[in-house]
Design an enzyme around this catalytic site. Sequence first.
Site: not given
Length: 306
Positions: A142, A163, A192, A235, A237, A249
């Site tokens: 990333c 985003k 992300s 990502h 993982e 969040r």
Amino acid sequence: MPIKIQKGLPAKTVLELENIFVMDEDRALSQDIRPLEILILNLMPLKEDTETQLLRALSNTPLQVDCTFLMVKSHESKNTSRSHLNKFYVYFDEIKRLRYDGMIITGAPVEHLDYEKINYWKELTEIMEWSKTHVTSTMHICWGAQAGLYYHYGIPKYNRETKLSGIYEHQVLDRKIPLVRSFNDFFLAPHSRFTEVRREDIAQCSDLILVADSREAGIFLVMSKDGRQIFVQGHPEYDRMTLSTEYFRDLGKGMNPIIPCNYYPDDDPNERPILSWRSTGNTLYSNWLNFYVYQITPYLLDESEA
């Protein structure tokens, strides 16, 4: 074969509950085998979550893997206890005379900053330069991928209007490359991020190969022709709930985030997210360890300075 984990690391308990074969340091010493030495520079704020995710991804291989966690000295983590860092992490000065079979550089929540304005940028560039002579192959994830492409090849990053968050379909562009062996023609993976690198910049660099990308999410996987530098802009993982944790969040901060794409059933954040990328992530990390680390690295690692 198992992945070797330090005694007391919280990830060990989590992975054992998932029926993943792990062993502690004492048991590993009884095996007459040289494990692959993997250095992980963890720049993520929630370090324990990232530890678990990466150790899980690295565990799906017949090779024994010994991971060392690295932290930067020029930045103090605010989201991980000092006792955890002191027990399980090392500084670059402590290991820079050593050589490693592989290295992972994670993402970091600093996308809004120019690289040179990040307080640990100088230290990070020192580590990336060192990796060229002391690591067989380095995987960047990333923001780590964007930073690596910028440092090694001068590839710029660009701000996005919104985003990019969700699970996106990608296409393998060259099936003969071992890094994507056993991949489907099309596969899913999480993204992300607020920034991106672009195809046209990658295409202008003769030392780089674009391995996989997405119509919606853009570049996913880039590598140097010699396989010593791997760049993953997504990502693979991530856990099932990672994007959800990030979404709630940001919602709690009043940021009005978009619902992650192709993630919740019927785009309902109250529903349990669908896990649709785990096999792809496992295959990617296994291929990296096998074809770009294990089959390339020398059996005896030279511990002297280059």
